[in-house]
Design an enzyme around this catalytic site. Structure first.
Site, PDB file in Angstrom:
ATOM      1  CG  PHE A 103      -0.360   0.423   2.514  1.00 36.95           C
ATOM      2  CD1 PHE A 103      -0.408   1.754   2.923  1.00 36.95           C
ATOM      3  CD2 PHE A 103       0.234  -0.498   3.363  1.00 36.95           C
ATOM      4  CE1 PHE A 103       0.126   2.153   4.141  1.00 36.95           C
ATOM      5  CE2 PHE A 103       0.760  -0.109   4.578  1.00 36.95           C
ATOM      6  CZ  PHE A 103       0.713   1.222   4.966  1.00 36.95           C
ATOM      7  CE  LYS A 104       3.732   1.483   4.833  1.00 41.69           C
ATOM      8  NZ  LYS A 104       5.014   1.193   5.435  1.00 41.69           N
ATOM      9  CG  ASP A 105       4.216   0.382  -4.356  1.00 44.69           C
ATOM     10  OD1 ASP A 105       5.369   0.812  -4.200  1.00 44.69           O
ATOM     11  OD2 ASP A 105       3.962  -0.826  -4.492  1.00 44.69           O
ATOM     12  CG  LEU A 134       6.366   6.187  -0.544  1.00 42.81           C
ATOM     13  CD1 LEU A 134       6.897   4.956   0.159  1.00 42.81           C
ATOM     14  CD2 LEU A 134       7.255   7.380  -0.257  1.00 42.81           C
ATOM     15  CB  THR A 176       8.248   2.856   4.268  1.00 45.54           C
ATOM     16  OG1 THR A 176       6.938   2.954   4.831  1.00 45.54           O
ATOM     17  CG2 THR A 176       8.716   4.244   3.901  1.00 45.54           C
TER      18      THR A 176
END
Length: 462
Positions: A108-110, A113, A141
């Site tokens: 989900f960090k994509d 970021l 992350t």
């Protein structure tokens, strides 16, 4: 829109400066001076695609980048995702799963970021300057940040992670990236040690300025802003107020949902789910924030005992009073414990639960048997917490955050479910990783050692 510090001793600044600043000079976190109420826009927003919605949300908080440039940045970020819906919502009957793991690093960090890397690149391209990004990661992350900035001419990145504290694939997603602007630092300590080093490094304002340091951790407001869009997206497709179950370690993902609630978007409740590192669950249950020892689990991205983004929640909880935030954080820094102490519930809209390793495995097994769905251990923590909290959800089917693709944790998936889940424990992006290309530097859990490394390897403006 201006941004202010949760601790009140930093002059308000525009979005672009807030993004490049990361951590406020006074040690606080930057927050928008207001959360625009969008209740009267929701009907019009229902017809928007996910990209269009994300663009609309960003425009509310960014007024110093031309709208057409901002829209292009957001649209380009989502070309890196391999699902046509970008963030598909999977209906499993008793609950839904919002799959946020279809980006380049399967986390989900994509979502945030991929946008943040492009924002950095845009701003630096305008100024002709270079930025040295420093981040700490408990697993996901780091790789998402690296993939957001790898090979970009104006950016270098230094990622700190606990040596031996991530899954093998999580580490390989960072260390096998060959680009020269990527530096992976394996710290002999916990994620909390990495995060403490990060904050101390940013707290040295002369060092930060000399080496032009920027932040990609969720202390950077742009990370939270990017995550807000998918909560609005789900609410627009719900028949009534939504219930979200969010597995969390550093409180960034669930704070994005709380920020959306501040905007007047109808959300009924939150289920805050932790693993055995349950400092947040205990805080929301008791109002006491007490540090414990970090325990290694099968959901390593949540193996955290100090949640940076809680400070943003405290700012809201204390009616935006920076003096109360500073007092709370000073107490915690001094003794490892701080209390709200006002006799009020921490947040009546939050059910907080902790799920241990044994129950996480059982949940993974049961989810597969009941629904034919394979959940990674982080997502399973959230789903299990949602099932336990179902009584307080008023019959509303919860939307559980799908935090990572199960292929990132093959050992945990196969141990919990068996070899019949082997197909879900593989992904072409991970199969292509080359362990022989891995590069990393092992350092002690010492701020000066990390600062020395950055000094020796940081890029400077030409």
């Amino acid at each position: 829109m201006r941004y202010v510090s949760t601790r009140g001793d930093t002059a308000p600044m525009p979005f672009s400066e807030a993004v490049l600043t990361g951590l406020a000079p006074d040690g606080g976190l930057l927050v928008p001076e207001r959360f625009p109420n969008v209740a009267d826009r929701l009907d019009a927003w229902r017809e928007l695609s996910y990209v269009e919605l994300a663009q609309a949300v960003f425009r509310l908080y960014v007024d110093d980048i031309p709208a057409e440039d901002l829209d292009a940045i957001v649209a380009d970020a989502f070309t890196a995702f391999d699902h046509p819906d970008i963030v598909p919502l999977v209906d499993l009957g008793d609950f839904k799963v919002l799959e946020l793991f279809h980006g380049p690093t399967l986390s989900f960090k994509d979502v945030a970021l991929q946008i943040l890397g492009r924002v950095f690149d845009y701003l630096l391209g305008k100024s002709g300057q270079h930025l040295n990004i420093v981040g700490a990661t408990s697993g996901d992350t780091g790789s998402a940040a690296i993939y957001g900035v790898r090979g970009r001419e104006n950016l270098s990145i230094f990622v700190l992670y606990p040596n031996g504290g991530t899954s093998e694939l999580q580490e390989l997603q960072m260390t096998a990236v060959p680009d020269a602007n990527v530096h992976c630092l394996a710290i002999d300590g916990s994620f909390d040690d990495c995060q403490s080093i990060l904050k101390s490094t940013f707290g040295d304002l002369a060092f930060k300025a000399r080496h032009r340091l920027g932040a990609v951790n969720s202390i950077n407001w742009a990370r939270v802003l990017a995550q807000m869009s998918y909560y609005v997206h789900v609410c627009l497709r719900s028949e009534g107020p939504a219930v979200f179950a969010v597995p969390t370690g550093n409180f960034g993902n669930i704070f994005a949902a709380i920020a959306v609630r501040e905007m007047g978007v109808p959300i009924k409740r939150f289920v805050l789910a932790t693993n055995e590192n349950d400092i947040l669950a205990r805080f929301f249950q008791t109002g006491i924030y007490r540090r414990g020892a970090v325990r290694q689990t099968i959901s390593p991205s949540m193996d955290i005992q100090v949640a940076s983004n809680l400070e943003r929640f405290l700012w809201l909880r204390f009616d935006r009073n920076p003096a109360r935030v500073k007092r709370f954080m000073a107490d915690f820094a001094k003794s490892g414990e701080a209390a709200l102490g006002d006799g009020k519930p921490t947040d009546e809209g939050v059910d907080a639960l902790a799920v241990d390793v044994s129950d996480t495995k059982e949940a993974m097994r049961d989810i597969h048997e009941r629904y034919g769905y394979v959940a990674d251990p982080h997502s399973a923590v959230g789903i299990e917490a949602a099932r336990r909290a179902s009584r307080s959800a008023d019959g509303i089917r919860p939307v559980c955050i799908g935090a990572a693709h199960p292929a990132k944790f093959p050992d945990a998936v196969i141990e919990a479910i068996g070899h019949q889940a082997q197909h879900a424990a593989r992904h072409p992006r991970l199969d292509r990783l080359d362990a022989a290309a891995a590069r990393r530097t092992v350092l002690p859990a010492d701020t000066q050692a990390v600062m020395n490394y950055i000094s020796e390897n940081a890029s400077a403006d030409e």
